[in-house]
Design a protein around this motif. Structure first.
Motif, short mmCIF file in Angstrom:
data_model
loop_
_atom_site.label_atom_id
_atom_site.label_comp_id
_atom_site.label_asym_id
_atom_site.label_seq_id
_atom_site.Cartn_x
_atom_site.Cartn_y
_atom_site.Cartn_z
N LEU A 71 5.41 6.62 -12.65
CA LEU A 71 3.99 6.93 -12.79
C LEU A 71 3.82 8.06 -13.80
N ILE A 72 2.85 7.90 -14.70
CA ILE A 72 2.46 8.96 -15.63
C ILE A 72 1.11 9.51 -15.20
N VAL A 73 1.05 10.81 -14.95
CA VAL A 73 -0.21 11.50 -14.65
C VAL A 73 -0.63 12.24 -15.92
N ASN A 74 -1.77 11.86 -16.45
CA ASN A 74 -2.25 12.40 -17.72
C ASN A 74 -3.29 13.49 -17.47
N GLY A 75 -2.92 14.73 -17.75
CA GLY A 75 -3.84 15.86 -17.61
C GLY A 75 -4.26 16.42 -18.95
N LEU A 76 -4.17 15.61 -20.01
CA LEU A 76 -4.50 16.05 -21.37
C LEU A 76 -5.98 15.79 -21.69
N PRO A 77 -6.48 16.34 -22.81
CA PRO A 77 -7.83 16.01 -23.24
C PRO A 77 -8.00 14.51 -23.49
N LEU A 78 -9.26 14.07 -23.51
CA LEU A 78 -9.56 12.64 -23.55
C LEU A 78 -9.01 11.94 -24.79
N ASP A 79 -8.87 12.68 -25.88
CA ASP A 79 -8.38 12.07 -27.12
C ASP A 79 -6.98 11.49 -26.97
N PHE A 80 -6.23 11.93 -25.96
CA PHE A 80 -4.85 11.47 -25.78
C PHE A 80 -4.74 10.25 -24.87
N ALA A 90 4.89 1.02 -22.51
CA ALA A 90 6.21 0.94 -23.15
C ALA A 90 7.35 1.22 -22.18
N VAL A 91 7.11 2.10 -21.19
CA VAL A 91 8.19 2.46 -20.25
C VAL A 91 8.01 1.80 -18.89
N ASN A 92 7.01 0.88 -18.78
CA ASN A 92 6.74 0.17 -17.51
C ASN A 92 6.42 1.13 -16.37
N ALA A 93 5.49 2.05 -16.66
CA ALA A 93 5.05 3.00 -15.64
C ALA A 93 3.57 2.79 -15.36
N SER A 94 3.16 3.03 -14.13
CA SER A 94 1.73 3.04 -13.82
C SER A 94 1.12 4.31 -14.39
N TYR A 95 -0.22 4.39 -14.35
CA TYR A 95 -0.90 5.44 -15.12
C TYR A 95 -2.09 5.98 -14.34
N PHE A 96 -2.37 7.28 -14.54
CA PHE A 96 -3.52 7.93 -13.90
C PHE A 96 -4.08 8.98 -14.84
N ASP A 97 -5.44 9.06 -14.91
CA ASP A 97 -6.08 10.19 -15.59
C ASP A 97 -7.36 10.56 -14.87
N MET A 98 -8.03 11.61 -15.36
CA MET A 98 -9.19 12.16 -14.65
C MET A 98 -10.52 11.92 -15.35
N LYS A 125 1.92 -6.73 -17.04
CA LYS A 125 3.19 -6.05 -16.75
C LYS A 125 3.32 -5.68 -15.27
N GLY A 126 2.34 -6.05 -14.47
CA GLY A 126 2.39 -5.74 -13.05
C GLY A 126 2.24 -4.26 -12.77
N LEU A 127 1.44 -3.57 -13.59
CA LEU A 127 1.27 -2.12 -13.47
C LEU A 127 -0.17 -1.79 -13.09
N SER A 128 -0.34 -0.64 -12.45
CA SER A 128 -1.66 -0.16 -12.05
C SER A 128 -2.07 1.03 -12.90
N ALA A 129 -3.32 1.05 -13.32
CA ALA A 129 -3.87 2.20 -14.05
C ALA A 129 -5.20 2.56 -13.41
N LEU A 130 -5.31 3.80 -12.93
CA LEU A 130 -6.54 4.29 -12.32
C LEU A 130 -7.07 5.40 -13.22
N PHE A 359 -5.97 10.92 -5.24
CA PHE A 359 -5.89 9.63 -5.93
C PHE A 359 -4.45 9.31 -6.33
N VAL A 360 -3.73 10.32 -6.83
CA VAL A 360 -2.33 10.10 -7.22
C VAL A 360 -1.49 9.79 -5.99
N LYS A 361 -1.69 10.54 -4.92
CA LYS A 361 -0.95 10.32 -3.66
C LYS A 361 -1.21 8.90 -3.15
N MET A 362 -2.45 8.43 -3.33
CA MET A 362 -2.80 7.07 -2.92
C MET A 362 -1.96 6.05 -3.67
#
Length: 437
Positions: A71-80, A90-98, A125-130, A359-362
């Motif tokens: 899982l990748i947790v993205n805490g960067l500005p929106l431009d990223f 690319a690395v087959n990871a799920s994704y989260f941002d705020m 890819k069978g991945l979740s992105a919230l 949300f991440v814990k979920m």
């Protein structure tokens, strides 16, 4: 056991990392930031973490850093956002941002892209992105969906956020002033009569009474995710909602509006005695940064807190059994002093960070396993209950009140009166002494 990378370890990112450190289902946390000192300071306080200095402006750097993560947790500005989402694929990871992306194609168009092309990429890819999983957007969306589910159809969703936390030390914003001022200067969005509408900053001011504040306060339209996503999902998850608005108020809004009217939030250069100066650059240069570390917050609080006023209301209006219904849901959490005493965070960082951590814990607990790209209002009943229950454990609670009234036309009132009179006449007949043949 899951391996997670948190990219951007500011107030929210660090709060998420601390919660993940306590989770038995997490084996390793990579604390990645351009600021090596910040990454090391956080990782040194956690027993599951390692620090990594990361320049996230290059997708290849992010891919190398995230390789092997679940899982990748993205805490960067929106431009990223889209860059980090590319790395997740690319690395087959799920994704989260705020918060959702703000691309040059436009805010509405950016979300349309997430719900179509990006949704299919993650699903394949069978991945979740919230995405958009903080307090607002995030918790506000879940609160809105919960209220909508109690109705037959929905007409209007209004989100009101008021923040007026004043200290003797000038602290205009409790999060990034750069993000705050640019958001204030940007055009506003609302969903009106089934269509997305843009307007000028600080538009449609109203004065309203909010719980816990002893006077009416001024609220204005503000650029935010909720009218965008809820409008796009109106028919699929929000029972045909026709209108969605986000209004904001408080000291930071008042200050920003004054600057805006003076032209100080413009990015167009002006000539000052032969020197070209961008007004926004000057404002950002002079504005004190948001307090980031506990010692900074402690010093500000010790100097003196002048006022602590805040309200977070989600109001949903619609119909139940063909009668109007209004549901007001207030989110309540600790104020500045209480948040610092319990966690070393500001009230702003506490609410957003703790909501994001839930949300991440979920996702870690597999309470949310849908494949593709989703926003919080799409969470179903079990996932919403998970959010509310876990937030309550962290001192963030929801207080809901319902108002419902029956409206009758003249004919309906006449028919109702006739039915009542008929019932009275029948009752009289039923109380007579029966006769037997």
């Amino acid at each position: 056991m899951k391996r997670i990378i948190v990219i951007g370890v500011g107030a929210q990112g660090s709060t998420i990392a601390k919660r993940l450190n306590e989770h038995p289902g997490v084996s390793e946390i990579i604390c990645a930031d351009y600021d090596r000192k910040a990454a090391e300071a956080l990782s040194n306080s956690l027993n599951k973490a390692t620090a990594l200095q990361l320049d996230a402006s290059d997708v290849d750097n992010v891919i190398r850093a995230a390789k092997g993560c679940d899982l990748i947790v993205n805490g960067l500005p929106l431009d990223f956002n889209l860059l980090v989402m590319d790395a997740a694929l690319a690395v087959n990871a799920s994704y989260f941002d705020m918060a959702g992306p703000m691309e040059d194609i436009g805010f509405v168009e950016s979300y349309k892209l997430l719900f179509s092309e990006w949704h299919e990429k993650f699903k394949a890819k069978g991945l979740s992105a919230l995405v958009g999983g903080g307090s607002s957007p995030g918790l506000a969306n879940v609160m809105a969906r919960e209220a909508v589910e109690k109705m037959d159809r929905c007409e209007t969703i209004s989100i009101f956020v008021f923040e007026n936390v004043l200290t003797k030390r000038f602290t205009p914003f409790w999060w990034s002033p750069e993000v705050a001022f640019w958001d204030m200067a940007y055009k506003t969005f609302r969903f009106e009569n089934g269509k997305h509408i843009t307007d000028k900053p600080f538009s449609r001011p109203i004065r309203m009474k909010l719980r816990g504040i002893d006077r009416k306060v001024r609220m204005v339209d503000h650029e935010h995710d909720e009218p965008i996503t809820m409008g796009l999902l109106a028919d699929s998850v929000l029972k045909g909602v026709k209108n969605v608005e986000f209004k904001y108020g408080g000291f930071g809004v008042k200050l920003s509006e004054l600057f805006y009217r003076m032209g100080l939030l413009s990015d167009e250069p002006v000539d000052v005695n032969g020197t070209k100066i961008v007004p926004m650059d000057l404002i950002l240069k002079l504005c004190p940064p948001a307090p980031k570390y506990p010692d900074e917050l402690k010093a500000i609080i010790n100097d003196g807190v002048v006022a602590e006023e805040a309200a977070f209301l989600v109001r949903v209006e619609g119909y139940k059994d063909e009668n109007p219904i209004q549901i007001d849901s207030y989110a309540m959490g600790p104020g500045l002093v209480e948040a610092f005493e319990t966690s070393g965070l500001s009230h702003e960082a506490y609410l957003t960070g703790q909501c994001a951590s839930v949300f991440v814990k979920m996702m870690v607990d597999d309470a949310f396993t849908e494949k593709g790209v989703f926003v919080p209002e799409q969470l179903e009943a079990n996932a919403r209950e998970y959010c509310f229950r876990n937030l309550a454990d962290l001192g963030v609670t929801i207080d809901e009140t319902q108002q419902q009234k029956s409206l009758y036309s003249r004919d309906c009132r006449k028919n109702s009166a006739e039915r009542r009179q008929g019932a009275v006449d029948q009752a009289k007949r039923d109380t007579r002494t029966p006769s037997f043949a």
